[in-house]
Every structure is written in structure tokens, then in C-alpha cells.
Motif scaffolding. Structure first.
Motif, PDB file in Angstrom:
ATOM      1  N   THR A  23       0.828  -1.201   0.000  1.00  0.00           N
ATOM      2  CA  THR A  23       0.000   0.000   0.000  1.00  0.00           C
ATOM      3  C   THR A  23       0.864   1.254   0.000  1.00  0.00           C
ATOM      4  OG1 THR A  23      -1.734  -1.189   1.209  1.00  0.00           O
ATOM      5  CG2 THR A  23      -1.836   1.213   1.203  1.00  0.00           C
ATOM      6  N   PHE A  24       1.919   1.273   0.811  1.00  0.00           N
ATOM      7  CA  PHE A  24       2.824   2.421   0.819  1.00  0.00           C
ATOM      8  C   PHE A  24       3.494   2.586  -0.547  1.00  0.00           C
ATOM      9  CE2 PHE A  24       2.786   1.988   5.512  1.00  0.00           C
ATOM     10  CZ  PHE A  24       2.542   3.310   5.843  1.00  0.00           C
ATOM     11  N   ALA A  25       3.829   1.479  -1.191  1.00  0.00           N
ATOM     12  CA  ALA A  25       4.466   1.554  -2.507  1.00  0.00           C
ATOM     13  C   ALA A  25       3.540   2.183  -3.539  1.00  0.00           C
ATOM     14  CB  ALA A  25       4.898   0.164  -2.955  1.00  0.00           C
ATOM     15  N   LYS A  26       2.235   1.957  -3.415  1.00  0.00           N
ATOM     16  CA  LYS A  26       1.286   2.537  -4.363  1.00  0.00           C
ATOM     17  C   LYS A  26       0.960   3.991  -4.025  1.00  0.00           C
ATOM     18  CE  LYS A  26      -0.932  -1.857  -5.537  1.00  0.00           C
ATOM     19  NZ  LYS A  26      -2.189  -2.637  -5.539  1.00  0.00           N
ATOM     20  N   LEU A  27       0.899   4.310  -2.712  1.00  0.00           N
ATOM     21  CA  LEU A  27       0.557   5.675  -2.319  1.00  0.00           C
ATOM     22  C   LEU A  27       1.717   6.641  -2.556  1.00  0.00           C
ATOM     23  CD1 LEU A  27      -1.399   5.015   1.016  1.00  0.00           C
ATOM     24  CD2 LEU A  27      -2.341   5.573  -1.237  1.00  0.00           C
ATOM     25  N   SER A  28       2.913   6.245  -2.194  1.00  0.00           N
ATOM     26  CA  SER A  28       4.094   7.109  -2.344  1.00  0.00           C
ATOM     27  C   SER A  28       5.246   6.284  -2.900  1.00  0.00           C
ATOM     28  CB  SER A  28       4.479   7.732  -0.998  1.00  0.00           C
ATOM     29  OG  SER A  28       3.422   8.515  -0.465  1.00  0.00           O
ATOM     30  N   PRO A  29       5.223   5.993  -4.195  1.00  0.00           N
ATOM     31  CA  PRO A  29       6.252   5.097  -4.749  1.00  0.00           C
ATOM     32  C   PRO A  29       7.667   5.663  -4.685  1.00  0.00           C
ATOM     33  CG  PRO A  29       4.897   6.052  -6.489  1.00  0.00           C
ATOM     34  CD  PRO A  29       4.248   6.407  -5.204  1.00  0.00           C
ATOM     35  N   HIS A  30       7.831   6.955  -4.977  1.00  0.00           N
ATOM     36  CA  HIS A  30       9.182   7.525  -4.987  1.00  0.00           C
ATOM     37  C   HIS A  30       9.801   7.546  -3.583  1.00  0.00           C
ATOM     38  CE1 HIS A  30      12.395  10.538  -5.323  1.00  0.00           C
ATOM     39  NE2 HIS A  30      12.468  10.176  -6.598  1.00  0.00           N
ATOM     40  N   PRO A  31       9.125   8.071  -2.554  1.00  0.00           N
ATOM     41  CA  PRO A  31       9.704   7.998  -1.202  1.00  0.00           C
ATOM     42  C   PRO A  31       9.902   6.565  -0.720  1.00  0.00           C
ATOM     43  CG  PRO A  31       7.968   9.645  -1.276  1.00  0.00           C
ATOM     44  CD  PRO A  31       7.898   8.887  -2.552  1.00  0.00           C
ATOM     45  N   TYR A  32       9.063   5.666  -1.189  1.00  0.00           N
ATOM     46  CA  TYR A  32       9.179   4.262  -0.777  1.00  0.00           C
ATOM     47  C   TYR A  32      10.484   3.660  -1.280  1.00  0.00           C
ATOM     48  CZ  TYR A  32       8.047  -0.722  -0.429  1.00  0.00           C
ATOM     49  OH  TYR A  32       8.076  -2.064  -0.136  1.00  0.00           O
ATOM     50  N   LEU A  33      10.796   3.858  -2.564  1.00  0.00           N
ATOM     51  CA  LEU A  33      12.041   3.326  -3.108  1.00  0.00           C
ATOM     52  C   LEU A  33      13.249   4.077  -2.554  1.00  0.00           C
ATOM     53  CD1 LEU A  33      13.509   1.396  -4.971  1.00  0.00           C
ATOM     54  CD2 LEU A  33      13.080   2.964  -6.874  1.00  0.00           C
ATOM     55  N   LEU A  34      13.093   5.385  -2.331  1.00  0.00           N
ATOM     56  CA  LEU A  34      14.194   6.177  -1.779  1.00  0.00           C
ATOM     57  C   LEU A  34      14.555   5.709  -0.382  1.00  0.00           C
ATOM     58  CD1 LEU A  34      16.127   8.566  -2.103  1.00  0.00           C
ATOM     59  CD2 LEU A  34      14.296  10.045  -1.215  1.00  0.00           C
ATOM     60  N   ALA A  35      13.553   5.346   0.404  1.00  0.00           N
ATOM     61  CA  ALA A  35      13.808   4.873   1.760  1.00  0.00           C
ATOM     62  C   ALA A  35      14.605   3.567   1.769  1.00  0.00           C
ATOM     63  CB  ALA A  35      12.485   4.683   2.499  1.00  0.00           C
ATOM     64  N   HIS A  36      14.458   2.756   0.738  1.00  0.00           N
ATOM     65  CA  HIS A  36      15.226   1.512   0.645  1.00  0.00           C
ATOM     66  C   HIS A  36      16.658   1.767   0.191  1.00  0.00           C
ATOM     67  CE1 HIS A  36      11.211  -0.343   0.851  1.00  0.00           C
ATOM     68  NE2 HIS A  36      11.832  -1.482   1.134  1.00  0.00           N
ATOM     69  N   LEU A  37      16.849   2.746  -0.699  1.00  0.00           N
ATOM     70  CA  LEU A  37      18.173   2.965  -1.276  1.00  0.00           C
ATOM     71  C   LEU A  37      19.061   3.859  -0.423  1.00  0.00           C
ATOM     72  CD1 LEU A  37      17.180   3.499  -5.016  1.00  0.00           C
ATOM     73  CD2 LEU A  37      18.169   1.448  -3.987  1.00  0.00           C
ATOM     74  N   THR A  38      18.479   4.675   0.449  1.00  0.00           N
ATOM     75  CA  THR A  38      19.268   5.642   1.213  1.00  0.00           C
ATOM     76  C   THR A  38      20.241   4.979   2.186  1.00  0.00           C
ATOM     77  OG1 THR A  38      17.511   7.285   1.014  1.00  0.00           O
ATOM     78  CG2 THR A  38      19.143   7.622   2.745  1.00  0.00           C
ATOM     79  N   PRO A  39      19.850   3.953   2.948  1.00  0.00           N
ATOM     80  CA  PRO A  39      20.821   3.333   3.869  1.00  0.00           C
ATOM     81  C   PRO A  39      21.977   2.710   3.101  1.00  0.00           C
ATOM     82  CG  PRO A  39      18.578   2.678   4.417  1.00  0.00           C
ATOM     83  CD  PRO A  39      18.516   3.344   3.083  1.00  0.00           C
ATOM     84  N   SER A  40      23.094   2.559   3.782  1.00  0.00           N
ATOM     85  CA  SER A  40      24.275   1.943   3.183  1.00  0.00           C
ATOM     86  C   SER A  40      24.519   0.581   3.840  1.00  0.00           C
ATOM     87  CB  SER A  40      25.497   2.839   3.360  1.00  0.00           C
ATOM     88  OG  SER A  40      26.622   2.267   2.750  1.00  0.00           O
ATOM     89  N   PRO A  41      24.676  -0.498   3.071  1.00  0.00           N
ATOM     90  CA  PRO A  41      24.629  -0.556   1.609  1.00  0.00           C
ATOM     91  C   PRO A  41      23.201  -0.461   1.085  1.00  0.00           C
ATOM     92  CG  PRO A  41      24.922  -2.746   2.505  1.00  0.00           C
ATOM     93  CD  PRO A  41      24.994  -1.803   3.666  1.00  0.00           C
ATOM     94  N   SER A  42      23.055   0.071  -0.128  1.00  0.00           N
ATOM     95  CA  SER A  42      21.729   0.300  -0.704  1.00  0.00           C
ATOM     96  C   SER A  42      21.080  -1.025  -1.094  1.00  0.00           C
ATOM     97  CB  SER A  42      21.845   1.190  -1.937  1.00  0.00           C
ATOM     98  OG  SER A  42      22.377   2.449  -1.592  1.00  0.00           O
ATOM     99  N   LYS A  43      19.818  -1.132  -0.729  1.00  0.00           N
ATOM    100  CA  LYS A  43      19.020  -2.292  -1.098  1.00  0.00           C
ATOM    101  C   LYS A  43      17.741  -1.816  -1.758  1.00  0.00           C
ATOM    102  CE  LYS A  43      21.217  -6.058   0.266  1.00  0.00           C
ATOM    103  NZ  LYS A  43      21.520  -7.184  -0.647  1.00  0.00           N
ATOM    104  N   ARG A  44      17.418  -2.406  -2.860  1.00  0.00           N
ATOM    105  CA  ARG A  44      16.197  -2.022  -3.559  1.00  0.00           C
ATOM    106  C   ARG A  44      14.975  -2.635  -2.885  1.00  0.00           C
ATOM    107  NH1 ARG A  44      18.968  -3.769  -9.185  1.00  0.00           N
ATOM    108  NH2 ARG A  44      16.928  -3.530 -10.163  1.00  0.00           N
ATOM    109  N   ALA A  45      13.795  -2.204  -3.331  1.00  0.00           N
ATOM    110  CA  ALA A  45      12.562  -2.704  -2.719  1.00  0.00           C
ATOM    111  C   ALA A  45      12.384  -4.198  -2.946  1.00  0.00           C
ATOM    112  CB  ALA A  45      11.365  -1.934  -3.262  1.00  0.00           C
ATOM    113  N   ASN A  46      13.000  -4.741  -3.993  1.00  0.00           N
ATOM    114  CA  ASN A  46      12.910  -6.173  -4.264  1.00  0.00           C
ATOM    115  C   ASN A  46      14.045  -6.965  -3.621  1.00  0.00           C
ATOM    116  OD1 ASN A  46      15.086  -5.468  -5.952  1.00  0.00           O
ATOM    117  ND2 ASN A  46      13.721  -5.242  -7.721  1.00  0.00           N
TER     118      ASN A  46
END
Length: 360
Positions: A23-46
Motif C-alpha cells: 500500500t505504501f508503494a502505491k501511495l508514495s512510490p518515490h519515497p518508498y524506493l528512496l527509503a530503501h536505497l538511502t541506507p548503506s549498503p543500498s538495497k532495492r525494494a525487491n
């Protein structure tokens, strides 16, 4: 005097409002993916890293009615490719000049590189209207994506020169009747020596094999070109054409039913395509130096919808020599020389994985 009884506070904490990740991915897709990539090491939503591909699965010879076929699955993207061969008579080609030459003269190689393209001997077609995704429902007319993918596959087939045009030619070599006149007198043989050289049998192209390459998407979850090209490459290696020959008595091309006389196509190398997209931290464009971005290889549908810059690199490392056969970039201004070099290095590693499956 009456008193008002107040309800006693509950010891249980108040339940907070929560939604599942989808649901979060559909409501706010860009912040959702950004939240996964920002930490180090970067991990995608998948759960993949930025430079990690999905594991490919290839199965050859899945269609019994085709000369060659392959099923390729990359993640949730599944493609079926079937190749069927049809004979095109040289006499049916408008304004075609019949190629002739003495046996072993090498004249048959003249103009060979552009012959398949000029005569349209390789005809790819991509079908997406199969219900492979919600955007492509059955019964719809071919859309922009299907047409662009067909054009890219067609262009790469000819630019890479992966198929030797000699494999698509059907020659007729007339019998040598010069031995019948071996009892002539010596003086007549000397007088007609030059004329006999000209009367030597010359073989002639009577027809061509035309390969119709049908690519059908069963399911689509991003990166359609890489999967489509891998299915074409694998199906071409599975192609086995029957022995075709010209019958001068019937004046037609016949095909032998003997499997032992059939032949496989000879391919030049093994080019593999690798695609990547660029995800920007800010949805609005800013200058490159002030922007943070990530290069995501083998994107899925969710990631493709958030990126407007895509790069496709085609490499062939056959023989230990890295050959870049094509670089295609669409949209955006982030990718430069350093990013291209990095994608090429990643594509080299991808080539090892895919080529080992195709050539197995």
C-alpha cells in the motif's frame, strides 16, 4: 449529591494505523524506493543490490512445431520465442539479380553482408497483448512498446551480424558434364581449352530461407528487451533447418525429411544485452553535481515507472575479447562516461552468466 463516574484508562496502548508495504508503494512510490536505497549498503525494494541481476532460466526446444524455440524467464518476466523457416524463391524477389559463380570462386560472398536486410530474411515480431500485465490486455492492437521492441530486435539482428548469410542461401550446382567428352581428339581438346574453362558449371542461388521470429510475452515485470533478446539468441542456437535443394526436373525447391541431413545455424558470437535505469533522489531535476542518484540494473516494472533515464549495453566477450556492439541511451542527463564504463563492466559479468546458459 451525585458524582460523575469517569471511565478508567485502559492499560492497553492505542493501536496505531498501519498499512502493508504494498500500500505504501502505491501511495508514495518515490519515497518508498528512496527509503530503501538511502541506507548503506543500498538495497532495492525487491531486496536486490543496485548492481544485481535477476537469475535467468532458459529452456530450449520447448515448441515442437518450430525450427527453433526457447523459453526465457528472468524474475517474473517470461518470454517464449519460436522461429519458423519459410522458403523465398529468388525468382519471386523483384529486381533480384541472380548470383552465379564457378564452384569455389568466391563470387557468392559479394554483397553478402546486406543481403539478409535487403531481402528481409529476418522478420521479428513481438506480441504483448496476451494479458502479460495489466497494461496489456488480450485483444488490443500492438502498442508503442511492442513496435519499438520489434524495431530494436530487428536492428540488433543486422548490426551484430550474428547470422551468416550463407546459412540462409539455397544453392543449385549443376552437374559437371565435361567428363562425357573425354574421348575427343587431342587437337580438338587443345583448340577448345579456353572455351571449356568458360563452360564450367556455375552454381546459382535459387532460393533463401526466411526466418520468422515470433516473441510472445507470457508475463512482464520490467526489462522486456533483455529478456526478448535472450530468447531470440537462445532460439537461434536451437534452429535446425531441413536440407533444401533445387530439383531441376520439377523446377522447385524440395526439402528432405531426413533429420541427419538437417543443419544448425552458425552464429557469429553471443551478444548479450544488459539494461539499467537511473533513479534520482529528487523527483524534480536539478544540476548533476547537486543530485544524488542510483544506477539500477535489470529494473522491474515498479522501478521503471520511477525512472526516466535508461541505458542498454550489448557486449560480446566470445574468445576472451570484449566487444561493445551497441550502447543505447534514452532520456535523462545523469549518465556520463564514468557511468557508461561502470555499466559495461557490469554487462561483462552478466554476459558470463547468460552465455553459459545459452551455450549449454
Amino acid at each position: 449529591m451525585s458524582t460523575i463516574a469517569h471511565p478508567s484508562p485502559s492499560n492497553n496502548p492505542q493501536s496505531s494505523l498501519s498499512f502493508p508495504r504494498e500500500t505504501f508503494a502505491k501511495l508514495s512510490p518515490h519515497p518508498y524506493l528512496l527509503a530503501h536505497l538511502t541506507p548503506s549498503p543500498s538495497k532495492r525494494a525487491n531486496s536486490r543490490s543496485t548492481a544485481q541481476f535477476r537469475t535467468p532460466h532458459i529452456n530450449n526446444g520447448s515448441l515442437t512445431h518450430a525450427e527453433g524455440s526457447a523459453v526465457v524467464r528472468v524474475g517474473d518476466t517470461t518470454v517464449v520465442c519460436g522461429i519458423r523457416g519459410e522458403i523465398l524463391l529468388a525468382s519471386d524477389v523483384p529486381n533480384y539479380r541472380v548470383t552465379t559463380g564457378a564452384v569455389g570462386s568466391g563470387l557468392e560472398e559479394q554483397g553478402a553482408e546486406e543481403e539478409a536486410k535487403d531481402l528481409d530474411l529476418l522478420v521479428p515480431n513481438i506480441e504483448l497483448s496476451t494479458g502479460c500485465s495489466p497494461q496489456f490486455l488480450p485483444g488490443q492492437a500492438p502498442g508503442t512498446l511492442a513496435q519499438s521492441l520489434s524495431t530494436r530486435v530487428y536492428s540488433l539482428l543486422h548490426s551484430s551480424r550474428i547470422i551468416d548469410n550463407e546459412e540462409l542461401r539455397i544453392w543449385y550446382e549443376p552437374p559437371d558434364l565435361s567428363a562425357l567428352g573425354s574421348n575427343r581428339e587431342d587437337e580438338s581438346m587443345e583448340d577448345s581449352e579456353d572455351s571449356e574453362e568458360e563452360d564450367k558449371p556455375k552454381r546459382e542461388i535459387k532460393a533463401f530461407w526466411t526466418l520468422y521470429i515470433d516473441i510472445l510475452f507470457i508475463s512482464l515485470d520490467g526489462n522486456p528487451f533483455d529478456a526478448a533478446w535472450a530468447s531470440v539468441l537462445s532460439a537461434l542456437r536451437d534452429v535446425r533447418l531441413p536440407h533444401a535443394y533445387w530439383d531441376p526436373d520439377r523446377e522447385m525447391v524440395l526439402c528432405s525429411d531426413s533429420i541427419s541431413k538437417s543443419k544448425k545455424l552458425t552464429l557469429r558470437g553471443c551478444p548479450v544485452a544488459s539494461s539499467a535505469v537511473v533513479f534520482r533522489a529528487k523527483e524534480k531535476r536539478v544540476s548533476k553535481g547537486e543530485e544524488k542518484y542510483w544506477v539500477l540494473v535489470d529494473p522491474d516494472t515498479f522501478e521503471e515507472g520511477l525512472c526516466d533515464e535508461c541505458v542498454t549495453v550489448v557486449v560480446d566477450c566470445t574468445g576472451g575479447v570484449v566487444k561493445v556492439l551497441g550502447i543505447e541511451k534514452v532520456g535523462g542527463t545523469v549518465v556520463g562516461r564514468e557511468e557508461i564504463r561502470r555499466i559495461v563492466r557490469i554487462a561483462e559479468e552478466r554476459w558470463k552468466e547468460v552465455s553459459s546458459l545459452i551455450e549449454a
